[in-house]
Motif scaffolding. Structure first.
Motif, PDB file in Angstrom:
ATOM      1  N   HIS A 195      -9.546   1.603  10.270  1.00  7.88           N
ATOM      2  CA  HIS A 195      -9.271   1.353  11.685  1.00  7.88           C
ATOM      3  C   HIS A 195      -8.725  -0.072  11.816  1.00  7.88           C
ATOM      4  O   HIS A 195      -9.294  -1.019  11.249  1.00  7.88           O
ATOM      5  CB  HIS A 195     -10.538   1.511  12.524  1.00  7.88           C
ATOM      6  N   PRO A 196      -7.639  -0.257  12.564  1.00  3.33           N
ATOM      7  CA  PRO A 196      -7.040  -1.595  12.681  1.00  3.33           C
ATOM      8  C   PRO A 196      -7.968  -2.637  13.303  1.00  3.33           C
ATOM      9  O   PRO A 196      -7.848  -3.832  13.012  1.00  3.33           O
ATOM     10  CB  PRO A 196      -5.797  -1.346  13.556  1.00  3.33           C
ATOM     11  N   ARG A 197      -8.884  -2.203  14.168  1.00  9.46           N
ATOM     12  CA  ARG A 197      -9.814  -3.172  14.767  1.00  9.46           C
ATOM     13  C   ARG A 197     -10.726  -3.780  13.710  1.00  9.46           C
ATOM     14  O   ARG A 197     -11.202  -4.907  13.856  1.00  9.46           O
ATOM     15  CB  ARG A 197     -10.651  -2.477  15.855  1.00  9.46           C
ATOM     16  N   PHE A 198     -10.971  -3.029  12.621  1.00 11.61           N
ATOM     17  CA  PHE A 198     -11.793  -3.530  11.532  1.00 11.61           C
ATOM     18  C   PHE A 198     -10.969  -4.425  10.603  1.00 11.61           C
ATOM     19  O   PHE A 198     -11.393  -5.508  10.224  1.00 11.61           O
ATOM     20  CB  PHE A 198     -12.386  -2.357  10.746  1.00 11.61           C
ATOM     21  N   THR A 199      -9.786  -3.963  10.249  1.00  9.62           N
ATOM     22  CA  THR A 199      -9.002  -4.675   9.233  1.00  9.62           C
ATOM     23  C   THR A 199      -8.356  -5.961   9.745  1.00  9.62           C
ATOM     24  O   THR A 199      -7.973  -6.820   8.946  1.00  9.62           O
ATOM     25  CB  THR A 199      -7.895  -3.759   8.673  1.00  9.62           C
ATOM     26  N   HIS A 200      -8.267  -6.124  11.063  1.00 10.20           N
ATOM     27  CA  HIS A 200      -7.515  -7.284  11.567  1.00 10.20           C
ATOM     28  C   HIS A 200      -8.200  -8.612  11.280  1.00 10.20           C
ATOM     29  O   HIS A 200      -7.560  -9.663  11.347  1.00 10.20           O
ATOM     30  CB  HIS A 200      -7.260  -7.128  13.081  1.00 10.20           C
ATOM     31  N   VAL A 201      -9.504  -8.602  10.939  1.00 11.13           N
ATOM     32  CA  VAL A 201     -10.193  -9.861  10.645  1.00 11.13           C
ATOM     33  C   VAL A 201      -9.873 -10.378   9.244  1.00 11.13           C
ATOM     34  O   VAL A 201     -10.164 -11.528   8.926  1.00 11.13           O
ATOM     35  CB  VAL A 201     -11.722  -9.731  10.814  1.00 11.13           C
ATOM     36  N   PHE A 202      -9.268  -9.521   8.404  1.00  6.73           N
ATOM     37  CA  PHE A 202      -8.910  -9.924   7.053  1.00  6.73           C
ATOM     38  C   PHE A 202      -7.505 -10.516   7.023  1.00  6.73           C
ATOM     39  O   PHE A 202      -6.663 -10.185   7.873  1.00  6.73           O
ATOM     40  CB  PHE A 202      -8.960  -8.714   6.108  1.00  6.73           C
ATOM     41  N   ASN A 203      -7.252 -11.363   6.040  1.00 11.10           N
ATOM     42  CA  ASN A 203      -5.895 -11.870   5.848  1.00 11.10           C
ATOM     43  C   ASN A 203      -4.958 -10.750   5.411  1.00 11.10           C
ATOM     44  O   ASN A 203      -3.771 -10.756   5.738  1.00 11.10           O
ATOM     45  CB  ASN A 203      -5.889 -12.991   4.812  1.00 11.10           C
ATOM     46  N   SER A 204      -5.500  -9.789   4.661  1.00 14.19           N
ATOM     47  CA  SER A 204      -4.736  -8.617   4.252  1.00 14.19           C
ATOM     48  C   SER A 204      -5.709  -7.522   3.851  1.00 14.19           C
ATOM     49  O   SER A 204      -6.861  -7.798   3.497  1.00 14.19           O
ATOM     50  CB  SER A 204      -3.788  -8.940   3.093  1.00 14.19           C
ATOM     51  N   ALA A 205      -5.249  -6.264   3.897  1.00 16.15           N
ATOM     52  CA  ALA A 205      -6.095  -5.122   3.537  1.00 16.15           C
ATOM     53  C   ALA A 205      -5.235  -4.057   2.878  1.00 16.15           C
ATOM     54  O   ALA A 205      -4.135  -3.750   3.365  1.00 16.15           O
ATOM     55  CB  ALA A 205      -6.796  -4.554   4.776  1.00 16.15           C
ATOM     56  N   TYR A 206      -5.743  -3.481   1.770  1.00 15.70           N
ATOM     57  CA  TYR A 206      -4.976  -2.506   1.012  1.00 15.70           C
ATOM     58  C   TYR A 206      -5.905  -1.413   0.489  1.00 15.70           C
ATOM     59  O   TYR A 206      -7.053  -1.683   0.130  1.00 15.70           O
ATOM     60  CB  TYR A 206      -4.278  -3.151  -0.197  1.00 15.70           C
ATOM     61  N   PRO A 207      -5.392  -0.187   0.379  1.00 13.33           N
ATOM     62  CA  PRO A 207      -6.172   0.849  -0.307  1.00 13.33           C
ATOM     63  C   PRO A 207      -6.175   0.573  -1.806  1.00 13.33           C
ATOM     64  O   PRO A 207      -5.219  -0.007  -2.344  1.00 13.33           O
ATOM     65  CB  PRO A 207      -5.405   2.138   0.015  1.00 13.33           C
ATOM     66  N   ILE A 208      -7.248   0.984  -2.475  1.00  9.08           N
ATOM     67  CA  ILE A 208      -7.335   0.787  -3.919  1.00  9.08           C
ATOM     68  C   ILE A 208      -6.433   1.810  -4.613  1.00  9.08           C
ATOM     69  O   ILE A 208      -6.617   3.015  -4.452  1.00  9.08           O
ATOM     70  CB  ILE A 208      -8.783   0.944  -4.412  1.00  9.08           C
ATOM     71  N   THR A 209      -5.475   1.319  -5.352  1.00  4.07           N
ATOM     72  CA  THR A 209      -4.598   2.187  -6.138  1.00  4.07           C
ATOM     73  C   THR A 209      -4.845   1.910  -7.622  1.00  4.07           C
ATOM     74  O   THR A 209      -5.472   2.688  -8.307  1.00  4.07           O
ATOM     75  CB  THR A 209      -3.124   1.970  -5.752  1.00  4.07           C
ATOM     76  N   LYS A 210      -4.336   0.766  -8.104  1.00  5.24           N
ATOM     77  CA  LYS A 210      -4.619   0.316  -9.459  1.00  5.24           C
ATOM     78  C   LYS A 210      -5.393  -0.992  -9.340  1.00  5.24           C
ATOM     79  O   LYS A 210      -4.808  -2.067  -9.216  1.00  5.24           O
ATOM     80  CB  LYS A 210      -3.334   0.133 -10.257  1.00  5.24           C
ATOM     81  N   LEU A 211      -6.720  -0.881  -9.350  1.00  4.36           N
ATOM     82  CA  LEU A 211      -7.575  -2.009  -9.005  1.00  4.36           C
ATOM     83  C   LEU A 211      -7.334  -3.214  -9.906  1.00  4.36           C
ATOM     84  O   LEU A 211      -7.279  -4.354  -9.421  1.00  4.36           O
ATOM     85  CB  LEU A 211      -9.046  -1.579  -9.051  1.00  4.36           C
ATOM     86  N   SER A 212      -7.211  -3.005 -11.205  1.00  4.37           N
ATOM     87  CA  SER A 212      -7.031  -4.142 -12.122  1.00  4.37           C
ATOM     88  C   SER A 212      -5.764  -4.921 -11.775  1.00  4.37           C
ATOM     89  O   SER A 212      -5.768  -6.170 -11.763  1.00  4.37           O
ATOM     90  CB  SER A 212      -6.976  -3.653 -13.568  1.00  4.37           C
ATOM     91  N   GLU A 213      -4.676  -4.207 -11.467  1.00  6.98           N
ATOM     92  CA  GLU A 213      -3.434  -4.877 -11.110  1.00  6.98           C
ATOM     93  C   GLU A 213      -3.555  -5.579  -9.754  1.00  6.98           C
ATOM     94  O   GLU A 213      -3.014  -6.683  -9.563  1.00  6.98           O
ATOM     95  CB  GLU A 213      -2.287  -3.863 -11.081  1.00  6.98           C
ATOM     96  N   GLN A 214      -4.267  -4.968  -8.831  1.00  5.71           N
ATOM     97  CA  GLN A 214      -4.436  -5.581  -7.514  1.00  5.71           C
ATOM     98  C   GLN A 214      -5.256  -6.861  -7.598  1.00  5.71           C
ATOM     99  O   GLN A 214      -4.948  -7.851  -6.937  1.00  5.71           O
ATOM    100  CB  GLN A 214      -5.088  -4.574  -6.558  1.00  5.71           C
TER     101      GLN A 214
END
Length: 426
Positions: A67-86
């Protein structure tokens, strides 16, 4: 040899200027939405850390809610795809894990070389049925996970579609083993610290940092007129919360006492039917989910908040929130509750599943409102001073800095010695 030198280089870069304005935390959680207490904690803490100049990035699971109301407090937010690379791309100082059930993700964080710490919000890692009370008898459980969990039918669970599932001890043990490799563990109570130690988590890596009230202490009114017979329950409607015990205790009072139930869950229909069977449905109102503004008003008006849990609470933030508004609290003496609630001083403690004891505590409170309210007002002063978000974040930052320092020392120890033919012992 090259790997060892690289580890030192990265550790040096993470340790340089580790004041609050250079910290970068990657938060890893299943959801990016207001699903439960863990997400509420993440949201409030990220906001508070941002005010101190700390950068936060959120990584959430692909099947998680967002939900955007949750993620807006972060500098950035991403789904986990390739965690080690992220993790390599974002290069944080600290990885802070929360609700996560993928062993491979835990292992990836450990292997990243970045100090990784986890907050244990609940008993999912320490109970086959997640709630630490027995299937037969619904008794509060204090045992270590093991073969005895099968005896109490703890392997029988339900999925999100309420279908029966079989939970295997081997899977739980594998998750525990993976989590033990993390650099540190954070819990909200001494009770949860004991649970971790009981399951062979290292004491030196365990940090107790109590939770905080989200109440705005600058606008809290120290005195509020209260209803003379208005009880309040705030929480999920699941069997572990013991709302059925509360309803039976109300029926035993023979008093005109009203109960507001704020929350929702799979047991709602069953509890509504129970209130009808007990003949108290005209006294009980199921309000469903309530936002924080509504809860604030209810805390200021209620005669008492009742916490009838049979599942040992890891902290129970609702009780702290109530006391911050001078609302008296009656609770069961389970889990971390006795750490902030002292019987006869700032509330009442009773045994779990004890209908008569709970009913007696409610009757006594309603018959002595002046004494009860005076004690709650005194408790309010302590709560709003001790359980603050500033205090929590200060302790959190100290733990982060400690982990960064330890990580650097370990990397330095692993550096090849002169000549390249000898290595320091770990």
């Amino acid at each position: 040899m090259q790997k060892a030198h690289s580890a030192v280089t990265h550790s040096h870069s993470r340790m340089q200027n580790t004041n609050t304005h250079t910290l970068h935390i990657v938060w890893v959680n299943k959801h990016a939405d207001f699903i439960g207490g863990a997400e509420r904690y993440i949201y409030d803490t990220v906001k508070a850390l941002a005010e101190k100049g700390i950068k936060s990035t959120l990584l959430y699971q692909l099947d998680g809610e967002i939900h955007p109301r949750f993620t807006h407090v972060f500098n950035s937010a991403y789904p986990i795809t390739k965690l080690s690379e992220q993790l390599n791309h974002h290069s944080p100082n600290i990885i802070y894990l929360h609700q996560l059930d993928q062993i491979q993700d835990i292992d990836t964080c450990v292997q990243s070389g970045i100090p990784s710490i986890r907050f244990f919000h609940d008993h999912k890692l320490f109970c086959l049925r997640e709630h630490k009370y027995t299937t037969i008898g619904h008794n509060t459980c204090q045992r270590k996970t093991g073969p005895g969990c099968y005896v109490c039918l703890g392997f029988i669970g339900r999925n999100s579609q309420h279908k029966l599932t079989v939970n295997r001890l081997g899977n739980l043990v594998a998750q525990q083993n993976s989590n033990r490799n993390l650099a540190g563990f954070i819990v909200g109570s001494e009770y949860m610290s004991r649970v971790l130690i009981q399951h062979q988590f290292e004491l030196d890596k365990t940090h107790v940092i109590p939770l905080f009230t989200s109440s705005n202490t600058s606008v809290i009114k120290l005195s509020q007129p209260r209803h003379s017979s208005q009880l309040l329950y705030v929480g999920a409607l699941v069997r572990g919360k013991g709302v059925d015990v509360l309803l039976r205790a109300m029926a035993s009072l023979n008093m005109e006492v009203n109960l507001l139930i704020c929350g929702d869950g799979p047991q709602r229909d069953e509890l509504q039917r129970l209130s009808q069977t007990l003949g108290i449905d005209h006294l009980v109102k199921f309000k469903g989910y309530c936002r924080s503004g509504t809860l604030t008003k209810l805390y200021q008006q209620a005669s008492a908040l009742i916490i009838p849990s049979r599942s040992p609470e890891t902290f129970c933030l609702a009780g702290i929130e109530a006391l911050s508004h001078a609302c008296p609290v009656i609770a069961t003496s389970v889990g971390g509750i006795p750490e902030w609630l002292q019987d006869g001083i700032n509330g009442r403690l009773v045994d779990s599943n004890n209908i008569l004891a709970l009913g007696g505590a409610i009757r006594d409170l309603l018959q002595h409102p002046d004494t009860t309210q005076r004690n709650a007002a005194l408790a309010q002063q302590r709560i709003v001073q001790q359980y603050t978000i500033d205090r929590h974040t200060h302790q959190l930052i100290q733990v982060f800095k400690h982990l960064l320092k330890e990580n650097l020392n370990q990397a330095m120890t692993a550096t090849p010695m002169a000549g390249g033919d000898r290595h320091a012992n770990h």
